[in-house]
Design an enzyme around this catalytic site. Structure first.
Site, short mmCIF file in Angstrom:
data_model
loop_
_atom_site.label_atom_id
_atom_site.label_comp_id
_atom_site.label_asym_id
_atom_site.label_seq_id
_atom_site.Cartn_x
_atom_site.Cartn_y
_atom_site.Cartn_z
N SER A 112 0.94 -0.74 0.14
CA SER A 112 -0.20 0.12 0.24
C SER A 112 0.58 1.51 -0.23
CB SER A 112 -0.93 -0.07 1.84
OG SER A 112 -0.36 -0.43 2.55
N GLY A 113 2.29 1.35 0.81
CA GLY A 113 2.71 2.37 0.04
C GLY A 113 3.70 2.87 0.99
N HIS A 173 12.38 6.30 3.52
CA HIS A 173 12.91 6.95 2.36
C HIS A 173 13.74 8.33 2.89
CE1 HIS A 173 10.45 10.23 2.10
NE2 HIS A 173 8.90 8.47 2.11
N CYS A 192 5.07 7.01 6.08
CA CYS A 192 6.36 6.68 5.51
C CYS A 192 7.04 6.75 6.44
CB CYS A 192 6.85 7.24 4.05
SG CYS A 192 6.37 6.10 2.80
#
Length: 420
Positions: A322-323, A327, A345
């Site tokens: 789902s993401g 990062h 995230c």
């Protein structure tokens, strides 16, 4: 872990069980007068078999039958095995007059049958028969193993994807018993049914470092149900690397990274803010992408709204379908180590993200603690397999005596989206 017994050990054990009672009646090592020490005679004329020698189209739907034709002789043992080393179960009549298989023959395979007999004086006889069954009629079940061949982190589960759905636990048990996993060093593990056509395999704990893992199916020709038999499947070999783990303390805004039990670095991070909380629990890195363009529209946030974004993002390690990613987030450096401001995230400085990107690989573990978000689902949104206790994992096996499935898994969509 379901393991294939070593065949030489299995043979030795079988012989020991058969010979032990016989040896108890012997008083000397000499073979004088001992009929068991005699060279076996050819028993071909003494017995009849329901399948012709050398046949290549025997009917796998019919049992294998062996009958003693000589009134003074009897059958003492029958061993039938196919080319994959699978033994055919059978029952010997108490008087030794006949033997009949009690399990279905596999389709499209070659059998070797060794029949032992004795005559009325106790002299041993032997007959060896070879034949092949005709290929399977109807559909064939194919098993595809994943991930692809390669090297992975110690959290990587093995996946078996079936070409057909199975209808019952009995059918699932037939398939599961034919899926063999071997590892060196040896570990305990097991299969868990995700749905009617997908299984995952994991050890009780994470895989050992630098382990060799091989997976194969012995289903070819095996009857699963009427009209469905096992087909050929490509085996899989993977290897694990060093144990790399990242522990993200959501409340403390830190990520501590270790390798082989040694702490390497603690990194200031930011995770999901209210309304976009990062999921808690154990996740496994799915893939790495040096550059991803992330847009708010991928998670349903309309362009032009207060929460919308369209960003070039570097040094990405994907954790969920789902993401959720780890990062670089240079736009939030002022909050990293102090506040959670992302859309789900785990963001950090570009330098730290680049370092992490080059350290990790698919299969490595990232664990989130002290959060306020939902728990990582066990299945359906990446690999949440390690969030299930070992006892619950075992209950997802069709061969476990208390198996009833684990009703607490959630199945999320496989659609990809990007959270920041």
């Amino acid at each position: 872990m379901r393991q294939r017994p070593k065949r030489n050990r299995r043979t030795a054990l079988s012989c020991a069980l058969v010979l032990a009672p016989l040896a108890a009646g012997l008083t000397a090592c000499s073979d004088d007068g001992n009929p068991l020490a005699a060279e076996p005679y050819d028993a071909s004329e003494q017995i009849s078999v329901s399948v012709a020698e050398g046949s290549d189209d025997a009917d796998y739907d019919k049992p294998l039958k062996i009958t003693a034709e000589d009134v003074g002789g009897r059958i003492t043992d029958v061993v039938a095995v196919d080319g994959a080393g699978r033994y055919l179960r059978g029952r010997l009549a108490p008087d030794g007059s006949s033997w009949r298989s009690t399990a279905p023959l596999h389709a499209g395979v070659r059998y070797t049958v060794r029949i032992s007999t004795e005559d009325d004086s106790g002299k041993p006889g032997r007959r060896t028969l070879r034949f092949a069954t005709r290929p399977a009629d109807g559909r064939k079940l194919k098993v595809t193993f994943g991930p692809e061949k390669g090297t992975y982190g110690v959290g990587q589960p093995v996946v078996a994807e079936l070409s057909h759905k199975l209808k019952s636990r009995k059918e699932k048990a037939v398939v599961e018993r034919a899926l063999e996993v071997e590892s060196s060093p040896l570990v305990r593990g097991g299969w868990h049914w995700v749905d009617d056509r997908t299984l995952h395999y994991r050890p009780r704990e994470y895989w050992p470092e630098n382990a060799d893992i091989s997976v194969r199916s012995t289903l070819e020709g095996v009857r699963i149900r009427d009209g469905l038999r096992g087909g050929a499947s490509k085996p899989l070999r993977i290897r694990t690397d060093d144990r790399v783990e990242a522990l993200v303390d959501i409340a403390a805004h830190t990520m501590t990274v270790s390798k082989s039990g040694e702490k390497l670095k603690t990194i200031p991070v930011t995770t999901g803010k209210a309304g976009f909380r990062t999921r808690s629990g154990i996740k496994v890195i799915l893939a790495k992408q040096q550059f991803v363009r992330m847009t708010s529209g991928s998670i349903g946030i309309p362009a032009g709204s207060a929460e919308s974004y369209d960003l070039p993002v570097y040094w990405n390690a994907r954790l969920t379908q789902s993401g959720e990613f780890v990062h670089a987030a240079p736009w939030s450096t002022g909050s990293q180590g102090a506040a959670n401001v992302s859309h789900g995230c785990t963001g950090m400085s570009t330098a730290d993200a680049k370092w992490f990107y080059h350290l990790v690989q698919p299969g490595d573990i990232v664990r989130y603690v002290n959060g306020q978000g939902e728990d990582m689902p066990v299945f359906g949104n990446g690999y949440g397999d390690w969030n299930l206790s070992w006892e619950k994992w075992r209950r997802g096996s069709a061969t476990h005596r208390a198996a009833g499935g684990s009703g607490d898994e959630t199945h999320a969509t496989g659609r990809l989206r990007f959270d920041t």
